[in-house]
Motif scaffolding. Sequence first.
Motif, PDB file in Angstrom:
ATOM      1  N   THR A 179       1.018  -1.129  -0.429  1.00  0.00           N
ATOM      2  CA  THR A 179       0.158  -0.276  -0.055  1.00  0.00           C
ATOM      3  C   THR A 179       0.788   1.084   0.302  1.00  0.00           C
ATOM      4  N   VAL A 180       0.572   2.303  -0.991  1.00  0.00           N
ATOM      5  CA  VAL A 180       1.491   3.290  -1.190  1.00  0.00           C
ATOM      6  C   VAL A 180       0.641   4.218  -1.072  1.00  0.00           C
ATOM      7  N   PRO A 181       0.246   5.690  -0.428  1.00  0.00           N
ATOM      8  CA  PRO A 181       0.052   7.024  -0.458  1.00  0.00           C
ATOM      9  C   PRO A 181      -0.449   7.327  -2.325  1.00  0.00           C
ATOM     10  N   LEU A 182      -1.532   7.483  -2.172  1.00  0.00           N
ATOM     11  CA  LEU A 182      -1.760   8.012  -3.431  1.00  0.00           C
ATOM     12  C   LEU A 182      -0.877   9.274  -3.485  1.00  0.00           C
ATOM     13  N   ILE A 183      -0.787  10.059  -4.653  1.00  0.00           N
ATOM     14  CA  ILE A 183       0.430  11.104  -5.492  1.00  0.00           C
ATOM     15  C   ILE A 183      -1.150  12.226  -5.983  1.00  0.00           C
ATOM     16  N   GLU A 184      -0.513  12.904  -5.794  1.00  0.00           N
ATOM     17  CA  GLU A 184      -2.004  14.319  -5.909  1.00  0.00           C
ATOM     18  C   GLU A 184      -1.182  14.715  -7.190  1.00  0.00           C
ATOM     19  N   VAL A 185      -2.325  14.671  -7.993  1.00  0.00           N
ATOM     20  CA  VAL A 185      -2.118  15.921  -9.473  1.00  0.00           C
ATOM     21  C   VAL A 185      -3.176  16.907  -9.504  1.00  0.00           C
ATOM     22  N   THR A 186      -3.037  17.803 -10.756  1.00  0.00           N
ATOM     23  CA  THR A 186      -4.021  18.863 -10.629  1.00  0.00           C
ATOM     24  C   THR A 186      -4.379  18.558 -12.011  1.00  0.00           C
ATOM     25  N   GLU A 187      -5.874  19.244 -11.725  1.00  0.00           N
ATOM     26  CA  GLU A 187      -6.897  19.114 -12.931  1.00  0.00           C
ATOM     27  C   GLU A 187      -5.988  19.961 -13.591  1.00  0.00           C
ATOM     28  N   GLY A 188      -5.533  20.998 -13.387  1.00  0.00           N
ATOM     29  CA  GLY A 188      -4.810  21.567 -14.666  1.00  0.00           C
ATOM     30  C   GLY A 188      -3.563  20.771 -15.206  1.00  0.00           C
ATOM     31  N   GLN A 189      -3.104  19.609 -15.131  1.00  0.00           N
ATOM     32  CA  GLN A 189      -1.702  18.795 -15.412  1.00  0.00           C
ATOM     33  C   GLN A 189      -3.095  18.368 -16.160  1.00  0.00           C
ATOM     34  N   LEU A 190      -4.088  17.467 -15.586  1.00  0.00           N
ATOM     35  CA  LEU A 190      -4.375  16.296 -16.358  1.00  0.00           C
ATOM     36  C   LEU A 190      -5.030  17.002 -17.317  1.00  0.00           C
ATOM     37  N   VAL A 191      -5.116  17.926 -17.659  1.00  0.00           N
ATOM     38  CA  VAL A 191      -5.973  18.689 -18.763  1.00  0.00           C
ATOM     39  C   VAL A 191      -4.955  19.304 -19.424  1.00  0.00           C
ATOM     40  N   PHE A 192      -3.777  19.426 -19.605  1.00  0.00           N
ATOM     41  CA  PHE A 192      -2.744  19.667 -20.350  1.00  0.00           C
ATOM     42  C   PHE A 192      -2.102  17.985 -21.068  1.00  0.00           C
ATOM     43  N   GLU A 193      -2.243  17.469 -19.949  1.00  0.00           N
ATOM     44  CA  GLU A 193      -2.153  16.020 -20.878  1.00  0.00           C
ATOM     45  C   GLU A 193      -2.892  15.363 -21.136  1.00  0.00           C
ATOM     46  N   TRP A 194      -4.086  15.647 -20.910  1.00  0.00           N
ATOM     47  CA  TRP A 194      -4.771  15.292 -22.073  1.00  0.00           C
ATOM     48  C   TRP A 194      -4.713  15.307 -23.333  1.00  0.00           C
ATOM     49  N   GLN A 195      -5.058  16.855 -23.433  1.00  0.00           N
ATOM     50  CA  GLN A 195      -4.763  18.057 -24.656  1.00  0.00           C
ATOM     51  C   GLN A 195      -3.561  17.317 -25.751  1.00  0.00           C
ATOM     52  N   HIS A 196      -2.536  17.059 -24.332  1.00  0.00           N
ATOM     53  CA  HIS A 196      -1.187  16.803 -25.307  1.00  0.00           C
ATOM     54  C   HIS A 196      -1.464  15.454 -26.252  1.00  0.00           C
ATOM     55  N   LEU A 197      -1.910  14.807 -25.115  1.00  0.00           N
ATOM     56  CA  LEU A 197      -2.261  12.719 -25.985  1.00  0.00           C
ATOM     57  C   LEU A 197      -3.033  12.995 -27.001  1.00  0.00           C
ATOM     58  N   MET A 198      -4.285  13.822 -27.015  1.00  0.00           N
ATOM     59  CA  MET A 198      -4.973  13.714 -28.145  1.00  0.00           C
ATOM     60  C   MET A 198      -4.422  14.215 -29.032  1.00  0.00           C
ATOM     61  N   ALA A 199      -3.492  15.377 -29.162  1.00  0.00           N
ATOM     62  CA  ALA A 199      -2.709  15.721 -30.522  1.00  0.00           C
ATOM     63  C   ALA A 199      -1.801  14.806 -31.190  1.00  0.00           C
ATOM     64  N   LYS A 200      -1.235  13.990 -29.827  1.00  0.00           N
ATOM     65  CA  LYS A 200       0.198  12.830 -30.096  1.00  0.00           C
ATOM     66  C   LYS A 200      -1.243  11.203 -30.969  1.00  0.00           C
ATOM     67  N   LEU A 201      -2.060  11.262 -30.773  1.00  0.00           N
ATOM     68  CA  LEU A 201      -2.997  10.115 -30.625  1.00  0.00           C
ATOM     69  C   LEU A 201      -3.809  10.725 -32.537  1.00  0.00           C
ATOM     70  N   ALA A 202      -4.150  12.071 -32.801  1.00  0.00           N
ATOM     71  CA  ALA A 202      -4.447  12.219 -33.718  1.00  0.00           C
ATOM     72  C   ALA A 202      -3.300  12.468 -34.575  1.00  0.00           C
ATOM     73  N   ARG A 203      -2.227  12.561 -34.497  1.00  0.00           N
ATOM     74  CA  ARG A 203      -1.446  12.207 -36.165  1.00  0.00           C
ATOM     75  C   ARG A 203      -0.794  10.538 -36.194  1.00  0.00           C
ATOM     76  N   ARG A 204      -0.211  10.078 -34.059  1.00  0.00           N
ATOM     77  CA  ARG A 204      -0.449   8.876 -34.489  1.00  0.00           C
ATOM     78  C   ARG A 204      -0.966   7.271 -35.257  1.00  0.00           C
ATOM     79  N   SER A 205      -1.887   7.508 -34.542  1.00  0.00           N
ATOM     80  CA  SER A 205      -3.511   6.468 -33.969  1.00  0.00           C
ATOM     81  C   SER A 205      -4.877   7.254 -33.948  1.00  0.00           C
TER      82      SER A 205
END
Length: 145
Positions: free
Chosen positions: A84-110
């Motif tokens: 058991t390990v403690p959960l690590i916090e991630v901010t809403e802003g970080q999650l949105v940023f990564e989602w946009q980054h991933l979606m741009a990658k996927l649009a090109r690649r897959s």
Amino acid sequence: MRLWSLHPAHLDRQGLTALWREGLLARAVLSGRTRGYRNHPQLERFRAQPEPLSSLDAYLSAVVDEAAGRGYRYDRTKLAPVGTVPLIEVTEGQLVFEWQHLMAKLARRSPDWHAAQQERSVPRCHPCLTVVPGPVAGWERGQHG
């Protein structure tokens, strides 16, 4: 190196494989087995944990689980048994940023994977993380917290 805050289920085959390899590199860095990448900002959130290597192994265990669910065989023996390990916090802003980054990658690649992921209005975070309010993380390259 990209250790996604997003749930591994959002990643296409190439992204999941890259995450596994980069996670193993991060593990080598945290174990002191490599000289490169020691100051990589993606490692900050793991280093901030009481047991950095255990937190990273828990993170990678979820990647192995996702891969197994897709019929891929990643070598779980490269990880220590996970307690058991403690959960690590991630901010809403970080999650949105990564989602946009991933979606741009996927649009090109897959494009087909991109279309399937685009149906989600809210991305899921990695199961070892918990979402808290806030901007993009200060360790994110090219971003200002």
